[in-house]
Design an enzyme around this catalytic site. Sequence first.
Site, PDB file in Angstrom:
ATOM      1  N   ASP A   1      55.898  44.801  37.615  1.00 53.68           N
ATOM      2  CA  ASP A   1      56.818  43.919  38.329  1.00 53.68           C
ATOM      3  C   ASP A   1      57.305  42.808  37.397  1.00 53.68           C
ATOM      4  O   ASP A   1      56.596  42.426  36.459  1.00 53.68           O
ATOM      5  CB  ASP A   1      56.117  43.296  39.542  1.00 53.68           C
ATOM      6  CG  ASP A   1      55.810  44.330  40.617  1.00 53.68           C
ATOM      7  OD1 ASP A   1      56.482  45.371  40.648  1.00 53.68           O
ATOM      8  OD2 ASP A   1      54.888  44.085  41.425  1.00 53.68           O
TER       9      ASP A   1
ATOM     10  N   TYR B   1      43.334  45.449  34.979  1.00 56.30           N
ATOM     11  CA  TYR B   1      44.087  44.223  35.226  1.00 56.30           C
ATOM     12  C   TYR B   1      43.148  43.031  35.378  1.00 56.30           C
ATOM     13  O   TYR B   1      41.999  43.182  35.793  1.00 56.30           O
ATOM     14  CB  TYR B   1      44.886  44.331  36.534  1.00 56.30           C
ATOM     15  CG  TYR B   1      45.920  45.417  36.561  1.00 56.30           C
ATOM     16  CD1 TYR B   1      47.250  45.158  36.231  1.00 56.30           C
ATOM     17  CD2 TYR B   1      45.588  46.713  36.957  1.00 56.30           C
ATOM     18  CE1 TYR B   1      48.216  46.163  36.285  1.00 56.30           C
ATOM     19  CE2 TYR B   1      46.546  47.726  37.005  1.00 56.30           C
ATOM     20  CZ  TYR B   1      47.856  47.443  36.665  1.00 56.30           C
ATOM     21  OH  TYR B   1      48.793  48.430  36.710  1.00 56.30           O
TER      22      TYR B   1
ATOM     23  N   ASP C   1      52.732  39.077  46.942  1.00 58.20           N
ATOM     24  CA  ASP C   1      52.458  38.264  45.752  1.00 58.20           C
ATOM     25  C   ASP C   1      53.082  36.888  45.946  1.00 58.20           C
ATOM     26  O   ASP C   1      53.586  36.562  47.031  1.00 58.20           O
ATOM     27  CB  ASP C   1      52.963  38.955  44.481  1.00 58.20           C
ATOM     28  CG  ASP C   1      54.477  39.151  44.448  1.00 58.20           C
ATOM     29  OD1 ASP C   1      55.191  38.508  45.249  1.00 58.20           O
ATOM     30  OD2 ASP C   1      54.956  39.946  43.610  1.00 58.20           O
TER      31      ASP C   1
ATOM     32  N   ARG D   1      48.502  44.069  44.319  1.00 51.25           N
ATOM     33  CA  ARG D   1      48.952  43.171  45.390  1.00 51.25           C
ATOM     34  C   ARG D   1      48.281  43.542  46.706  1.00 51.25           C
ATOM     35  O   ARG D   1      47.776  42.697  47.443  1.00 51.25           O
ATOM     36  CB  ARG D   1      50.469  43.281  45.564  1.00 51.25           C
ATOM     37  CG  ARG D   1      51.293  42.647  44.488  1.00 51.25           C
ATOM     38  CD  ARG D   1      52.770  42.818  44.773  1.00 51.25           C
ATOM     39  NE  ARG D   1      53.268  44.144  44.432  1.00 51.25           N
ATOM     40  CZ  ARG D   1      54.387  44.681  44.919  1.00 51.25           C
ATOM     41  NH1 ARG D   1      55.104  44.008  45.817  1.00 51.25           N
ATOM     42  NH2 ARG D   1      54.791  45.861  44.531  1.00 51.25           N
TER      43      ARG D   1
END
Length: 306
Positions: free
Chosen positions: A38, A66, A80, A179
């Site tokens: 993103d 992540y 988010d 998310r």
Amino acid sequence: MEGILPLYKPKGITSHDCVFKLRKILKTKKIGHTGTLDPEVTGVLPICIGKATKIAEYITDAGKTYEAEVTLGFSTTTEDATGDIVEKKTVTRPITRNEILNVFEALTGEIVQTPPMFSAVKVGGVRLYEYARKGIEVERPSRTVTIYSIQLLDEQMEWTGDTITFRFKVACSKGTYIRTLAVMIGDKLGYPAHMSNLVRIQSASFTLDDCFTLEEVSEMAEEGTVEEVLKPLETALSHLPKLKINDKVAEKVKNGALLDIPEYLKTCNGPIIAETKDGMAIAIYARHPNKPNLLKPVKVLRNELE
């Protein structure tokens, strides 16, 4: 030019923007990325150049790691920090370390996720974010993903405040929405939540330490040194099982020959790399659909032994 460029994707641009910029910098069209990040997410974005574009899907299919941040107290339309607030609920009690660790344990392994409306998943040939921008809510297909591990990165024993934020590291399979994972964590702790920050620190075998910024790539292009930092396509296939072949068999492989499955690969159901004794990947094979003892070529990577 051929190889993998581990790029550090900056905040504020799309993965496609990165490819567009690199085509100009490197003066070549044969470039592709390996899994969308993103715009607000930073981190590892392996870029395939030249023949390496043939193996982009195998990097995309590999696991990712992540470092994320979740904020409890309110949820958003996008799951988010960029979205509008959907629900607010003041955190009225301390959240303990043990509570968080128990939630992480419950979410480790196979879990079912429903992709957020603001995502690139297609429903009826249209991406979900296109529906979302028009205010249209559609039924979204759930998917099973795998969380290999979740680790709490903050060291405190409890959190207090109207909203609460903590960081975690997660290793997961392709298709996982961090998310959505943040929202699931909040739900299990009893509060609306959203992902407030995200950095991809590993994709397949590539880490942040391997990465170069767009500015660094531009400088190397001017100096003519970009090819020196490109990783061979074999690096991106290092997580897949290997079938060693001699030069004689390699010639047959380049012409699409079927191969016997050796004993040590008989339990393997995914892609297999046919490589020379020197470790050069020649082709990608998979189990033959109709002949259980044979491997069938999926993709020839090199037509000439170099």
